[in-house]
Write a protein that holds these residues in place. Structure first.
Motif, PDB file in Angstrom:
ATOM      1  N   SER A  88       0.948  -1.209  -0.062  1.00 38.47           N
ATOM      2  CA  SER A  88      -0.021  -0.015  -0.201  1.00 38.47           C
ATOM      3  C   SER A  88       0.955   1.213   0.071  1.00 38.47           C
ATOM      4  O   SER A  88       2.068   1.118   0.447  1.00 38.47           O
ATOM      5  CB  SER A  88      -0.947  -0.012   1.272  1.00 38.47           C
ATOM      6  OG  SER A  88      -0.352   0.113   2.460  1.00 38.47           O
ATOM      7  N   ARG A  89       0.419   2.512  -0.248  1.00 41.40           N
ATOM      8  CA  ARG A  89       1.092   3.746  -0.617  1.00 41.40           C
ATOM      9  C   ARG A  89       0.099   4.580  -0.061  1.00 41.40           C
ATOM     10  O   ARG A  89      -1.204   4.511  -0.112  1.00 41.40           O
ATOM     11  CB  ARG A  89       1.521   3.993  -1.621  1.00 41.40           C
ATOM     12  CG  ARG A  89       0.479   4.070  -2.889  1.00 41.40           C
ATOM     13  CD  ARG A  89       1.143   4.538  -4.230  1.00 41.40           C
ATOM     14  NE  ARG A  89      -0.213   4.667  -5.144  1.00 41.40           N
ATOM     15  CZ  ARG A  89      -0.756   5.895  -5.249  1.00 41.40           C
ATOM     16  NH1 ARG A  89      -0.555   6.742  -4.627  1.00 41.40           N
ATOM     17  NH2 ARG A  89      -1.684   5.944  -6.209  1.00 41.40           N
ATOM     18  N   PRO A  90       0.686   5.940   0.359  1.00 43.18           N
ATOM     19  CA  PRO A  90      -0.410   7.016   0.744  1.00 43.18           C
ATOM     20  C   PRO A  90      -0.794   7.700  -0.529  1.00 43.18           C
ATOM     21  O   PRO A  90      -0.068   7.643  -1.636  1.00 43.18           O
ATOM     22  CB  PRO A  90       0.639   7.988   1.606  1.00 43.18           C
ATOM     23  CG  PRO A  90       2.146   7.580   1.134  1.00 43.18           C
ATOM     24  CD  PRO A  90       2.095   6.016   0.749  1.00 43.18           C
ATOM     25  N   PRO A  91      -1.807   8.293  -0.592  1.00 41.31           N
ATOM     26  CA  PRO A  91      -2.527   9.012  -1.584  1.00 41.31           C
ATOM     27  C   PRO A  91      -1.591  10.356  -1.850  1.00 41.31           C
ATOM     28  O   PRO A  91      -1.154  10.975  -0.966  1.00 41.31           O
ATOM     29  CB  PRO A  91      -3.808   9.448  -1.077  1.00 41.31           C
ATOM     30  CG  PRO A  91      -4.161   8.305  -0.045  1.00 41.31           C
ATOM     31  CD  PRO A  91      -2.898   8.147   0.688  1.00 41.31           C
ATOM     32  N   THR A  92      -1.444  10.525  -3.074  1.00 34.00           N
ATOM     33  CA  THR A  92      -0.727  11.878  -3.516  1.00 34.00           C
ATOM     34  C   THR A  92      -1.595  13.202  -3.169  1.00 34.00           C
ATOM     35  O   THR A  92      -2.862  12.870  -2.760  1.00 34.00           O
ATOM     36  CB  THR A  92      -0.511  11.817  -4.924  1.00 34.00           C
ATOM     37  OG1 THR A  92      -1.471  11.748  -5.932  1.00 34.00           O
ATOM     38  CG2 THR A  92       0.291  10.687  -5.458  1.00 34.00           C
ATOM     39  N   ASP A  93      -1.035  14.260  -3.085  1.00 34.09           N
ATOM     40  CA  ASP A  93      -1.792  15.308  -3.189  1.00 34.09           C
ATOM     41  C   ASP A  93      -3.010  15.634  -3.965  1.00 34.09           C
ATOM     42  O   ASP A  93      -4.013  16.030  -3.711  1.00 34.09           O
ATOM     43  CB  ASP A  93      -0.806  16.639  -2.916  1.00 34.09           C
ATOM     44  CG  ASP A  93       0.051  16.679  -1.775  1.00 34.09           C
ATOM     45  OD1 ASP A  93      -0.212  16.114  -0.761  1.00 34.09           O
ATOM     46  OD2 ASP A  93       1.185  17.494  -1.980  1.00 34.09           O
ATOM     47  N   THR A  94      -2.704  15.105  -5.405  1.00 33.84           N
ATOM     48  CA  THR A  94      -3.697  15.291  -6.079  1.00 33.84           C
ATOM     49  C   THR A  94      -4.926  14.406  -5.960  1.00 33.84           C
ATOM     50  O   THR A  94      -6.064  14.867  -6.154  1.00 33.84           O
ATOM     51  CB  THR A  94      -3.107  14.931  -7.596  1.00 33.84           C
ATOM     52  OG1 THR A  94      -1.984  15.941  -7.801  1.00 33.84           O
ATOM     53  CG2 THR A  94      -4.010  15.196  -8.587  1.00 33.84           C
ATOM     54  N   GLU A  95      -4.557  13.184  -5.476  1.00 29.02           N
ATOM     55  CA  GLU A  95      -5.523  12.296  -5.344  1.00 29.02           C
ATOM     56  C   GLU A  95      -6.312  12.670  -4.124  1.00 29.02           C
ATOM     57  O   GLU A  95      -7.509  12.512  -4.054  1.00 29.02           O
ATOM     58  CB  GLU A  95      -4.888  10.914  -4.698  1.00 29.02           C
ATOM     59  CG  GLU A  95      -4.342  10.100  -6.212  1.00 29.02           C
ATOM     60  CD  GLU A  95      -3.585   9.003  -5.953  1.00 29.02           C
ATOM     61  OE1 GLU A  95      -3.196   8.026  -7.027  1.00 29.02           O
ATOM     62  OE2 GLU A  95      -2.841   8.766  -4.918  1.00 29.02           O
ATOM     63  N   ASN A  96      -5.753  13.205  -3.114  1.00 31.87           N
ATOM     64  CA  ASN A  96      -6.401  13.743  -1.859  1.00 31.87           C
ATOM     65  C   ASN A  96      -7.319  14.352  -2.170  1.00 31.87           C
ATOM     66  O   ASN A  96      -8.516  15.049  -1.788  1.00 31.87           O
ATOM     67  CB  ASN A  96      -5.438  14.191  -0.784  1.00 31.87           C
ATOM     68  CG  ASN A  96      -4.825  13.089  -0.002  1.00 31.87           C
ATOM     69  OD1 ASN A  96      -5.548  11.953   0.321  1.00 31.87           O
ATOM     70  ND2 ASN A  96      -3.539  13.160   0.363  1.00 31.87           N
TER      71      ASN A  96
END
Length: 684
Positions: free
Chosen positions: A384-392
């Motif tokens: 898993s990975r954290p969402p990017t700023d764009t995805e957030n």
């Protein structure tokens, strides 16, 4: 020359003029062939539905029409159309299936309503008894020899035993003792024809309820919890021996087999499942709802018809199904002995093979002293990975999509090693056609960091040389355009698609069972989602059957690398290693194919939609979404179906279903705690 040319032109002009009987015969065959080319066929989806409702496999149709099972699959999916005589034969067969299908439907329309133990929501006619749904063997078809089906659930009613059969009939059993019960089973016409002409018929299975066990004088529980078997000194075992019965090495436990030595080529063997001792329990992987004897017999009978007669846990059944479909031996005529003798069966696994050192289980003797980086890590993803700023900023939800029968589908047409030991090479040239285990450095391959690496189970990029199965390197070369230079390899020159019939059997069983719930192949993606939303409301027995079929496939793959029991000392051999189907190299190839298949779809999805996965756990992938629906993640073609090469929503193996949906804030919270949200999205 001029005269010959003129003669040819004259023959073409007078096409319908015949001059002798031989020419008339030839022309008649040509006319029949031309006419067959115009033979109409029903739509592809109806072809598959007719076959499934008749409980026929593609292999049976292929055998009848003298073609390959892959041809039938192509006709049913619309990828190609039959031609010539095969088209005429296929049309005739489908027309006959239509007639057979219409008769029970008409009868069901006027029949008095009743409550079937296992409802047929899309198939009004009752399930045929096991004896009528036989695999088709080449040559003359054998008559049904098991009129009472594959099994019986035995319960105590009043002061006697009653056997409930798969066709929903029941009969009193004239037995007061275990020996009498076994003898009754051998004479009652219970069993199942072999799934392969080279295999033996399935033994009758007796499922004993706790009440039946008590009636026969068996204890309610096993005191030997370590070995899960009745003590050899027990009076019941002494009675069996006195009557000429023997037990297998596992003794008399939850799953037992009692047999007499083969006499005049005839087997006398009975399988027993003791439900009071844990057979058919969650521990065995069955996860069945509480059922009375009659509906339990029906459910298990359907499983036996579509998969095989239960022989243990679902994992054991998955392993046994491999051997039943590709038996290790076959009979051949010996000119020396002037009789038929047993010989090795090509395409099967017929002897135990030692693994290559990188393939060995961590507890295997070959793993003693092995460095961790020297072990092959072809396992399912946990990433898993954290969402990017764009995805957030853009997405409010996260949706999980789960791939149907991912590892079973990956086994289809997979070329795997058979019976030759691995051949060790240094600096070999990679050959995608040869199954093997390759040491190679893939750390130079760069991918978008929003994608998991297809080369590790963690999804993190490799940092140096590692051991890979052939499908992984093939994906790096063929799909990613990488240059690979193997350092070392263990290759298997004897290879073939060992698991293909196993995949086809489980696929057909799964699709037939889903069809009972009203979910069919080739429906629109939105229709599929609506149908899946109502699936939990289906009959619990039907859901239990579905779960058992899926567990059979997953457990069978796991059995290929079965570990030792807790009592086994480290680096000491354990019994599973002596089985021809203990093959960690085959398991690695299947998992490798499943992983790269998913990665290929991830890349296609990113190219078309710009979306990247946030997490993966085994066969479940999480994507960011605007709305809490898989339709927001998976694009549709103009006809409402999925797009080839991408994730597609549907019932077919390798297609996907919605696993669950949550808010993106929920995802961030899970990830911040070091958890993989893909593990919890289904039950959150």
């Amino acid at each position: 020359m001029t005269r010959t040319y003129a003669s040819s032109r004259h023959s073409l002009r007078d096409f319908n003029v015949v001059r002798d009987e031989h020419e008339a015969s030839v022309f008649a065959r040509v006319d029949a062939l031309l006419e067959s080319l115009q033979t109409p066929l029903p739509p592809p989806e109806e072809r598959a539905a007719l076959r499934l409702r008749a409980h026929l496999t593609r292999a049976q149709l292929a055998d009848t029409l003298q073609c390959q099972a892959q041809d039938v699959e192509a006709w049913e999916t619309g990828a190609s159309e039959p031609q010539g005589i095969q088209r005429a034969g296929y049309a005739r067969l489908l027309a006959g299936l239509r007639v057979l299908d219409a008769s029970p439907r008409s009868a069901a329309a006027v029949e008095e309503p009743h409550t079937p133990p296992l409802p047929r929501q899309t198939e009004p006619h009752p399930r045929p008894a096991s004896s009528t749904a036989k695999p088709h063997h080449r040559g003359t078809r054998r008559k049904a020899v098991y009129p009472r089906g594959p099994l019986a659930v035995v319960d105590q009613t009043s002061q006697a035993l009653t056997a409930y059969l798969a066709d929903q009939s029941s009969t009193e059993v004239p037995a007061d003792h275990l020996v009498d019960l076994l003898q009754w089973a051998l004479e009652a016409g219970i069993g199942r024809e072999a799934l392969n002409p080279n295999d033996r018929d399935g033994d009758p299975l007796l499922v004993l309820t706790p009440a039946a066990s008590h009636f026969l004088g068996l204890p309610p529980d096993l005191h030997d919890r370590a070995r899960l078997r009745l003590p050899d000194s027990h009076p019941q075992i002494a009675n069996l021996r006195a009557a000429g019965f023997k037990l297998t090495r596992r003794g008399f436990g939850p799953w037992a087999r009692a047999y007499r030595p083969v006499t005049d080529g005839k087997r006398a063997s009975v399988q027993l499942a003791m439900t009071g001792w844990g057979a058919l329990s969650d521990r065995d992987g069955w996860n069945l709802p509480p059922l009375a004897p009659a509906p339990l017999a029906r459910l298990l009978g359907t499983y036996a018809d579509r998969v095989l007669t239960p022989r243990g846990s679902t994992a054991v059944c998955g392993q046994e199904l491999m051997s039943a479909l590709r038996p290790p031996t076959r009979a051949r005529w010996s000119e020396t002995d002037r009789r038929r003798v047993s010989s090795s069966n090509p395409g099967a696994l017929w002897k135990p093979i030692e693994p290559a050192p990188p393939e060995a289980h961590d507890a295997h003797p070959l793993a003693q002293g092995r460095c961790p980086q020297d072990a092959m890590d072809e396992e399912a993803w946990d990433w898993s990975r954290p969402p990017t700023d764009t995805e957030n900023a853009e997405f409010a939800h996260v949706v999980g999509i789960d791939i149907n029968l991912a590892f079973i589908a990956a086994a289809s047409s997979a070329s795997v090693g058979l019976n030759s030991p691995p051949r060790h090479l240094h600096t070999p040239t990679f050959d995608r056609r040869i199954p093997g285990t390759w040491l190679c450095d893939l750390s130079h391959i760069t991918l978008d960091p929003r994608l998991p690496s297809p080369f590790t189970s963690t999804g993190q990029p490799p940092t140096g040389p590692a051991w890979y199965a052939t499908p992984t390197l093939d994906y790096a070369v063929k799909d990613l355009g990488a240059t690979v230079k193997p350092i070392e390899a263990y290759l298997r020159d004897d290879h073939g698609p060992y698991l293909t019939p196993w995949y086809e059997r489980l696929r057909d069983a799964y699709l037939a069972t889903m069809a009972e719930a009203g979910i069919h192949p080739d429906i629109r993606q939105d229709e599929f989602l609506r149908a899946m939303n109502t699936l939990p409301e289906a009959d619990p027995a039907l859901l239990g059957l579905l779960a058992a079929i899926k567990a059979t496939g997953k457990g069978g793959v796991g059995k290929l690398r079965e570990g030792p029991r807790e009592t086994t000392a480290p680096y000491q051999r354990w019994p599973a290693l002596d089985s021809p189907t203990w093959r960690p190299d085959i398991r690695a190839a299947v998992i490798s194919r499943a992983r790269v298949n998913t990665h290929r779809k991830m890349i296609k999805t990113a190219e078309r939609t710009g979306r990247y996965p946030l997490a993966v756990l085994s066969d479940c992938v999480l994507y960011p979404a605007h709305t809490p629906s898989a339709l927001d993640v998976v694009p549709s073609a103009p006809d409402g179906r999925g797009i080839r090469g991408m994730f597609c929503l549907g019932v077919n193996p390798g297609f996907a279903k919605e696993e669950g949906a949550q808010t993106l804030s929920w995802f961030r919270q899970q990830h911040s705690q070091g958890l993989n949200p893909a593990r919890y999205i289904k039950n959150s």
